[in-house]
Motif scaffolding. Structure first.
Motif, PDB file in Angstrom:
ATOM      1  N   ALA A  79       0.843  -1.201   0.000  1.00  0.00           N
ATOM      2  CA  ALA A  79       0.000   0.000   0.000  1.00  0.00           C
ATOM      3  C   ALA A  79       0.878   1.251   0.000  1.00  0.00           C
ATOM      4  O   ALA A  79       0.599   2.221  -0.716  1.00  0.00           O
ATOM      5  CB  ALA A  79      -0.915  -0.003   1.220  1.00  0.00           C
ATOM      6  N   GLY A  80       1.962   1.209   0.785  1.00  0.00           N
ATOM      7  CA  GLY A  80       2.899   2.323   0.789  1.00  0.00           C
ATOM      8  C   GLY A  80       3.556   2.503  -0.559  1.00  0.00           C
ATOM      9  O   GLY A  80       3.816   3.628  -1.007  1.00  0.00           O
ATOM     10  N   GLY A  81       3.804   1.380  -1.229  1.00  0.00           N
ATOM     11  CA  GLY A  81       4.395   1.435  -2.568  1.00  0.00           C
ATOM     12  C   GLY A  81       3.490   2.139  -3.559  1.00  0.00           C
ATOM     13  O   GLY A  81       3.960   2.879  -4.439  1.00  0.00           O
ATOM     14  N   VAL A  82       2.177   1.915  -3.424  1.00  0.00           N
ATOM     15  CA  VAL A  82       1.220   2.590  -4.300  1.00  0.00           C
ATOM     16  C   VAL A  82       1.271   4.101  -4.076  1.00  0.00           C
ATOM     17  O   VAL A  82       1.228   4.892  -5.030  1.00  0.00           O
ATOM     18  CB  VAL A  82      -0.209   2.064  -4.047  1.00  0.00           C
ATOM     19  N   LEU A  83       1.397   4.513  -2.815  1.00  0.00           N
ATOM     20  CA  LEU A  83       1.502   5.937  -2.505  1.00  0.00           C
ATOM     21  C   LEU A  83       2.739   6.545  -3.167  1.00  0.00           C
ATOM     22  O   LEU A  83       2.685   7.642  -3.728  1.00  0.00           O
ATOM     23  CB  LEU A  83       1.571   6.153  -0.990  1.00  0.00           C
ATOM     24  N   GLY A  84       3.852   5.797  -3.084  1.00  0.00           N
ATOM     25  CA  GLY A  84       5.083   6.284  -3.710  1.00  0.00           C
ATOM     26  C   GLY A  84       4.958   6.351  -5.214  1.00  0.00           C
ATOM     27  O   GLY A  84       5.441   7.294  -5.852  1.00  0.00           O
ATOM     28  N   LEU A  85       4.317   5.350  -5.803  1.00  0.00           N
ATOM     29  CA  LEU A  85       4.131   5.301  -7.247  1.00  0.00           C
ATOM     30  C   LEU A  85       3.273   6.470  -7.728  1.00  0.00           C
ATOM     31  O   LEU A  85       3.549   7.079  -8.772  1.00  0.00           O
ATOM     32  CB  LEU A  85       3.473   3.976  -7.644  1.00  0.00           C
ATOM     33  N   LEU A  86       2.246   6.797  -6.957  1.00  0.00           N
ATOM     34  CA  LEU A  86       1.332   7.877  -7.342  1.00  0.00           C
ATOM     35  C   LEU A  86       1.905   9.258  -7.027  1.00  0.00           C
ATOM     36  O   LEU A  86       1.327  10.273  -7.409  1.00  0.00           O
ATOM     37  CB  LEU A  86      -0.007   7.705  -6.624  1.00  0.00           C
ATOM     38  N   GLY A  87       3.018   9.267  -6.305  1.00  0.00           N
ATOM     39  CA  GLY A  87       3.627  10.550  -5.963  1.00  0.00           C
ATOM     40  C   GLY A  87       2.912  11.292  -4.861  1.00  0.00           C
ATOM     41  O   GLY A  87       3.039  12.515  -4.733  1.00  0.00           O
ATOM     42  N   VAL A  88       2.137  10.565  -4.056  1.00  0.00           N
ATOM     43  CA  VAL A  88       1.448  11.186  -2.921  1.00  0.00           C
ATOM     44  C   VAL A  88       2.495  11.628  -1.899  1.00  0.00           C
ATOM     45  O   VAL A  88       3.332  10.822  -1.490  1.00  0.00           O
ATOM     46  CB  VAL A  88       0.468  10.197  -2.261  1.00  0.00           C
ATOM     47  N   PRO A  89       2.478  12.891  -1.499  1.00  0.00           N
ATOM     48  CA  PRO A  89       3.501  13.369  -0.562  1.00  0.00           C
ATOM     49  C   PRO A  89       3.460  12.611   0.768  1.00  0.00           C
ATOM     50  O   PRO A  89       2.395  12.426   1.355  1.00  0.00           O
ATOM     51  CB  PRO A  89       3.139  14.841  -0.350  1.00  0.00           C
ATOM     52  N   LEU A  90       4.612  12.152   1.219  1.00  0.00           N
ATOM     53  CA  LEU A  90       4.732  11.496   2.515  1.00  0.00           C
ATOM     54  C   LEU A  90       6.010  12.018   3.165  1.00  0.00           C
ATOM     55  O   LEU A  90       7.115  11.707   2.703  1.00  0.00           O
ATOM     56  CB  LEU A  90       4.799   9.969   2.357  1.00  0.00           C
ATOM     57  N   PRO A  91       5.875  12.817   4.204  1.00  0.00           N
ATOM     58  CA  PRO A  91       7.071  13.409   4.816  1.00  0.00           C
ATOM     59  C   PRO A  91       7.864  12.401   5.643  1.00  0.00           C
ATOM     60  O   PRO A  91       7.330  11.377   6.082  1.00  0.00           O
ATOM     61  CB  PRO A  91       6.485  14.509   5.713  1.00  0.00           C
ATOM     62  N   PHE A  92       9.127  12.721   5.833  1.00  0.00           N
ATOM     63  CA  PHE A  92      10.010  11.968   6.740  1.00  0.00           C
ATOM     64  C   PHE A  92      10.105  10.479   6.415  1.00  0.00           C
ATOM     65  O   PHE A  92      10.079   9.629   7.305  1.00  0.00           O
ATOM     66  CB  PHE A  92       9.548  12.151   8.189  1.00  0.00           C
ATOM     67  N   VAL A  93      10.217  10.150   5.127  1.00  0.00           N
ATOM     68  CA  VAL A  93      10.294   8.745   4.723  1.00  0.00           C
ATOM     69  C   VAL A  93      11.560   8.088   5.257  1.00  0.00           C
ATOM     70  O   VAL A  93      11.509   7.018   5.885  1.00  0.00           O
ATOM     71  CB  VAL A  93      10.238   8.608   3.185  1.00  0.00           C
ATOM     72  N   GLU A  94      12.708   8.712   5.035  1.00  0.00           N
ATOM     73  CA  GLU A  94      13.968   8.125   5.497  1.00  0.00           C
ATOM     74  C   GLU A  94      14.008   8.050   7.021  1.00  0.00           C
ATOM     75  O   GLU A  94      14.509   7.083   7.593  1.00  0.00           O
ATOM     76  CB  GLU A  94      15.153   8.942   4.975  1.00  0.00           C
ATOM     77  N   GLU A  95      13.478   9.085   7.656  1.00  0.00           N
ATOM     78  CA  GLU A  95      13.430   9.078   9.123  1.00  0.00           C
ATOM     79  C   GLU A  95      12.523   7.949   9.629  1.00  0.00           C
ATOM     80  O   GLU A  95      12.833   7.286  10.622  1.00  0.00           O
ATOM     81  CB  GLU A  95      12.928  10.426   9.645  1.00  0.00           C
ATOM     82  N   GLY A  96      11.397   7.737   8.930  1.00  0.00           N
ATOM     83  CA  GLY A  96      10.488   6.662   9.319  1.00  0.00           C
ATOM     84  C   GLY A  96      11.121   5.296   9.175  1.00  0.00           C
ATOM     85  O   GLY A  96      10.922   4.410  10.024  1.00  0.00           O
ATOM     86  N   ILE A  97      11.898   5.109   8.119  1.00  0.00           N
ATOM     87  CA  ILE A  97      12.598   3.838   7.914  1.00  0.00           C
ATOM     88  C   ILE A  97      13.615   3.616   9.025  1.00  0.00           C
ATOM     89  O   ILE A  97      13.723   2.514   9.579  1.00  0.00           O
ATOM     90  CB  ILE A  97      13.287   3.827   6.530  1.00  0.00           C
ATOM     91  N   ALA A  98      14.359   4.672   9.372  1.00  0.00           N
ATOM     92  CA  ALA A  98      15.344   4.562  10.447  1.00  0.00           C
ATOM     93  C   ALA A  98      14.668   4.266  11.784  1.00  0.00           C
ATOM     94  O   ALA A  98      15.131   3.424  12.565  1.00  0.00           O
ATOM     95  CB  ALA A  98      16.168   5.847  10.532  1.00  0.00           C
ATOM     96  N   LEU A  99      13.548   4.953  12.041  1.00  0.00           N
ATOM     97  CA  LEU A  99      12.830   4.741  13.298  1.00  0.00           C
ATOM     98  C   LEU A  99      12.290   3.322  13.407  1.00  0.00           C
ATOM     99  O   LEU A  99      12.169   2.781  14.515  1.00  0.00           O
ATOM    100  CB  LEU A  99      11.684   5.745  13.416  1.00  0.00           C
ATOM    101  N   SER A 100      11.965   2.707  12.277  1.00  0.00           N
ATOM    102  CA  SER A 100      11.460   1.332  12.325  1.00  0.00           C
ATOM    103  C   SER A 100      12.504   0.396  12.925  1.00  0.00           C
ATOM    104  O   SER A 100      12.175  -0.488  13.719  1.00  0.00           O
ATOM    105  CB  SER A 100      11.051   0.866  10.927  1.00  0.00           C
ATOM    106  N   ALA A 101      13.768   0.598  12.558  1.00  0.00           N
ATOM    107  CA  ALA A 101      14.834  -0.231  13.127  1.00  0.00           C
ATOM    108  C   ALA A 101      15.018   0.073  14.606  1.00  0.00           C
ATOM    109  O   ALA A 101      15.201  -0.838  15.424  1.00  0.00           O
ATOM    110  CB  ALA A 101      16.143   0.001  12.373  1.00  0.00           C
TER     111      ALA A 101
END
Length: 204
Positions: free
Chosen positions: A86-108
């Motif tokens: 579902a997140g991939g669809v958002l990225g494909l459509l270009g829907v703005p999502l802030p702090f992507v890299e920060e969110g990935i880091a926070l997941s770890a």
């Protein structure tokens, strides 16, 4: 006791072998011709594998699922790729999502901390935590999808890689059945969380 120690040792060896395989894959593909990897299954497969922030989080999901046991061992590794899509669809459509890299880091950081502290929340809480972070991972994959020569194969590639990383975490996480193995898994949680701090520092 000997049987338990042998099983823990086997689980750790399998985990080490898995991590070594990932490392060699990263090394081999990092020097590959970009044209060879352009836009198909290989690109999709290597996208999560080449990003250590993705690797840490996806292995952590498998570890935590195994740590929680019972339904969680398969529920969390299923929730993650489903929500990631579902997140991939958002990225494909270009829907703005802030702090992507920060969110990935926070997941770890967060999932690693859950493992390190032996946190056992209700399954639905764990699923929400994993799913929330999966959105950021999926978005990062989806944002690159328009560059893919074959979007379907690209998607299949990163889904397969995600599944394998989860399986690697589960295999190592099975060691929690024994006291020594549980300490090892919790130690891995600490390392994953610290790695996440490093990723977050780099993203800021």
């Amino acid at each position: 006791m000997k049987d338990s120690n042998r099983l823990v040792s086997t689980a750790c060896k399998l985990g080490a072998a898995f991590l070594i395989l990932v490392t060699f894959s990263v090394s081999a593909h990092a020097h590959a011709d970009a044209a060879t990897l352009a836009g198909g299954f290989a690109t999709g497969f290597m996208h999560p594998v080449l990003g250590w922030d993705h690797v840490a989080a996806m292995v952590a999901v498998g570890l935590w699922g195994a740590f929680l046991g019972e339904k969680a061992v398969w529920t969390l590794p299923v929730v993650f790729p489903v929500v990631m899509a579902a997140g991939g669809v958002l990225g494909l459509l270009g829907v703005p999502l802030p702090f992507v890299e920060e969110g990935i880091a926070l997941s770890a950081i967060v999932i690693g901390a859950m493992i390190a502290t032996a946190s056992r929340p209700p399954l639905w809480v764990a699923a929400i935590i994993v799913g929330a972070f999966a959105i950021f991972h999926g978005y990062a994959h989806g944002a690159e999808l328009p560059e893919a020569a074959n979007p379907l194969l690209y998607t299949a590639g990163f889904m397969v890689a995600t599944g394998l990383l989860h399986v690697g975490g589960i295999v190592v996480g099975l060691a929690v059945r024994w006291s020594t193995g549980a300490r090892i898994v919790r130690g891995l949680g600490v390392l994953i969380s610290l790695a996440g701090v490093g990723f977050l520092t780099g993203a800021l």
